[in-house]
Design a protein around this motif. Structure first.
Motif, PDB file in Angstrom:
ATOM      1  N   ASP A  31       0.952   3.631  -8.346  1.00  0.00           N
ATOM      2  CA  ASP A  31      -0.135   3.427  -8.645  1.00  0.00           C
ATOM      3  C   ASP A  31      -0.739   1.328  -9.056  1.00  0.00           C
ATOM      4  N   ASP A  32      -0.009   0.962  -7.904  1.00  0.00           N
ATOM      5  CA  ASP A  32       0.223  -0.343  -7.917  1.00  0.00           C
ATOM      6  C   ASP A  32      -0.510  -0.637  -7.328  1.00  0.00           C
ATOM      7  N   GLU A  33      -0.463   0.152  -6.199  1.00  0.00           N
ATOM      8  CA  GLU A  33      -1.088  -0.164  -4.351  1.00  0.00           C
ATOM      9  C   GLU A  33      -2.525   0.377  -4.974  1.00  0.00           C
ATOM     10  N   VAL A  34      -2.828   1.531  -5.660  1.00  0.00           N
ATOM     11  CA  VAL A  34      -4.264   2.332  -6.073  1.00  0.00           C
ATOM     12  C   VAL A  34      -5.495   1.282  -6.178  1.00  0.00           C
ATOM     13  N   LYS A  35      -4.458   0.307  -7.275  1.00  0.00           N
ATOM     14  CA  LYS A  35      -5.379  -0.588  -8.210  1.00  0.00           C
ATOM     15  C   LYS A  35      -5.651  -1.955  -7.490  1.00  0.00           C
ATOM     16  N   ILE A  36      -4.750  -2.423  -6.730  1.00  0.00           N
ATOM     17  CA  ILE A  36      -5.412  -3.077  -5.323  1.00  0.00           C
ATOM     18  C   ILE A  36      -6.219  -2.954  -4.729  1.00  0.00           C
ATOM     19  N   TRP A  45     -15.393  -4.907   0.089  1.00  0.00           N
ATOM     20  CA  TRP A  45     -16.171  -4.033   0.694  1.00  0.00           C
ATOM     21  C   TRP A  45     -17.477  -4.713   1.789  1.00  0.00           C
ATOM     22  N   ARG A  46     -18.033  -5.166   1.215  1.00  0.00           N
ATOM     23  CA  ARG A  46     -19.093  -6.076   2.445  1.00  0.00           C
ATOM     24  C   ARG A  46     -18.206  -6.643   3.583  1.00  0.00           C
ATOM     25  N   GLU A  47     -17.273  -7.530   2.822  1.00  0.00           N
ATOM     26  CA  GLU A  47     -16.344  -8.380   3.561  1.00  0.00           C
ATOM     27  C   GLU A  47     -15.786  -7.320   5.451  1.00  0.00           C
ATOM     28  N   PHE A  48     -15.015  -6.843   4.544  1.00  0.00           N
ATOM     29  CA  PHE A  48     -14.569  -5.225   4.772  1.00  0.00           C
ATOM     30  C   PHE A  48     -15.690  -4.432   6.281  1.00  0.00           C
ATOM     31  N   TYR A  49     -16.797  -3.786   5.815  1.00  0.00           N
ATOM     32  CA  TYR A  49     -18.029  -3.695   6.899  1.00  0.00           C
ATOM     33  C   TYR A  49     -18.657  -4.809   7.711  1.00  0.00           C
ATOM     34  N   LYS A  50     -19.270  -5.282   6.786  1.00  0.00           N
ATOM     35  CA  LYS A  50     -19.866  -6.614   8.414  1.00  0.00           C
ATOM     36  C   LYS A  50     -19.102  -8.098   8.497  1.00  0.00           C
ATOM     37  N   GLY A  51     -18.252  -8.025   7.839  1.00  0.00           N
ATOM     38  CA  GLY A  51     -17.452  -9.320   8.094  1.00  0.00           C
ATOM     39  C   GLY A  51     -16.195  -9.481   8.731  1.00  0.00           C
ATOM     40  N   GLU A  52     -15.415 -10.633   9.188  1.00  0.00           N
ATOM     41  CA  GLU A  52     -14.144 -10.512   9.636  1.00  0.00           C
ATOM     42  C   GLU A  52     -13.664 -10.858   8.442  1.00  0.00           C
ATOM     43  N   PRO A  53     -12.861  -9.871   7.939  1.00  0.00           N
ATOM     44  CA  PRO A  53     -12.032 -10.071   6.714  1.00  0.00           C
ATOM     45  C   PRO A  53     -10.657 -10.524   6.789  1.00  0.00           C
ATOM     46  N   LYS A  54     -10.690 -11.213   7.526  1.00  0.00           N
ATOM     47  CA  LYS A  54      -8.761 -11.365   8.045  1.00  0.00           C
ATOM     48  C   LYS A  54      -7.929 -11.708   7.136  1.00  0.00           C
ATOM     49  N   GLU A  55      -8.393 -12.324   6.113  1.00  0.00           N
ATOM     50  CA  GLU A  55      -8.175 -13.191   5.243  1.00  0.00           C
ATOM     51  C   GLU A  55      -7.449 -12.418   3.896  1.00  0.00           C
ATOM     52  N   LEU A  56      -8.315 -11.308   3.741  1.00  0.00           N
ATOM     53  CA  LEU A  56      -8.160 -10.573   2.871  1.00  0.00           C
ATOM     54  C   LEU A  56      -7.217  -9.258   3.464  1.00  0.00           C
ATOM     55  N   LEU A  57      -6.835  -8.898   4.444  1.00  0.00           N
ATOM     56  CA  LEU A  57      -6.158  -8.218   4.938  1.00  0.00           C
ATOM     57  C   LEU A  57      -4.668  -8.667   5.191  1.00  0.00           C
ATOM     58  N   GLU A  58      -4.684 -10.265   5.476  1.00  0.00           N
ATOM     59  CA  GLU A  58      -3.460 -10.869   5.115  1.00  0.00           C
ATOM     60  C   GLU A  58      -2.934 -11.053   3.604  1.00  0.00           C
ATOM     61  N   GLU A  59      -4.066 -10.761   2.490  1.00  0.00           N
ATOM     62  CA  GLU A  59      -3.778 -10.566   1.043  1.00  0.00           C
ATOM     63  C   GLU A  59      -3.071  -9.490   0.865  1.00  0.00           C
ATOM     64  N   LYS A  61      -1.815  -7.313   3.151  1.00  0.00           N
ATOM     65  CA  LYS A  61      -0.595  -7.595   3.334  1.00  0.00           C
ATOM     66  C   LYS A  61       0.904  -7.648   2.835  1.00  0.00           C
ATOM     67  N   GLU A  62       0.596  -8.470   1.891  1.00  0.00           N
ATOM     68  CA  GLU A  62       1.630  -9.336   1.071  1.00  0.00           C
ATOM     69  C   GLU A  62       1.810  -8.331   0.021  1.00  0.00           C
ATOM     70  N   LYS A  63       0.092  -7.887  -0.544  1.00  0.00           N
ATOM     71  CA  LYS A  63       0.665  -7.027  -1.862  1.00  0.00           C
ATOM     72  C   LYS A  63       1.639  -5.110  -1.890  1.00  0.00           C
ATOM     73  N   LEU A  64       0.914  -4.662  -0.821  1.00  0.00           N
ATOM     74  CA  LEU A  64       1.041  -3.793  -0.129  1.00  0.00           C
ATOM     75  C   LEU A  64       2.615  -3.594   0.791  1.00  0.00           C
ATOM     76  N   ARG A  65       2.890  -2.174   0.194  1.00  0.00           N
ATOM     77  CA  ARG A  65       4.721  -1.986   1.019  1.00  0.00           C
ATOM     78  C   ARG A  65       4.289  -1.660   2.293  1.00  0.00           C
ATOM     79  N   PRO A  66       5.126  -2.693   3.358  1.00  0.00           N
ATOM     80  CA  PRO A  66       4.739  -2.101   4.423  1.00  0.00           C
ATOM     81  C   PRO A  66       4.129  -1.263   5.092  1.00  0.00           C
ATOM     82  N   ALA A  67       4.195   0.237   5.041  1.00  0.00           N
ATOM     83  CA  ALA A  67       4.472   1.065   5.941  1.00  0.00           C
ATOM     84  C   ALA A  67       3.001   1.671   5.235  1.00  0.00           C
ATOM     85  N   THR A  68       2.368   1.052   3.791  1.00  0.00           N
ATOM     86  CA  THR A  68       1.264   1.947   3.451  1.00  0.00           C
ATOM     87  C   THR A  68       0.265   1.000   4.291  1.00  0.00           C
ATOM     88  N   TYR A  69       0.416  -0.603   3.927  1.00  0.00           N
ATOM     89  CA  TYR A  69      -0.744  -1.156   4.490  1.00  0.00           C
ATOM     90  C   TYR A  69      -0.717  -0.747   6.279  1.00  0.00           C
TER      91      TYR A  69
END
Length: 85
Positions: A31-36, A45-59, A61-69
């Protein structure tokens, strides 16, 4: 074209949709991962679609369990390559 469709989908997206989507792809998500993921989808969503979301992906990675990420990241890369060619 895709941007309009994605925006329409994200506007209607719910946390239950994320749970169902994850379950359909055999992604173990709590449930926590769903909320995140819901907040990131709605706000970035625009950054994930059009941009380079490196920083968002790093965030994420820190917030989700490794297997989920790792599962979601692999799926994201495959989907993005299909959309952007």
């Amino acid at each position: 074209m895709y941007e309009f469709l994605i925006k329409e989908y994200v506007d209607k997206l719910t946390e239950d949709d994320i749970k169902k989507y994850a379950k359909g792809y055999n992604v173990d998500i709590n449930d926590d991962e769903v909320k995140i993921l819901y907040l990131y989808a709605k706000n970035y969503w625009r950054e994930f679609y059009k941009g380079e979301p490196k920083e968002l992906l790093e965030e994420l990675k820190e917030k989700l369990r490794p297997a989920t990420y790792e599962t979601l990241y692999t799926y994201y890369k495959n989907l993005k390559s299909k959309i952007t060619g």
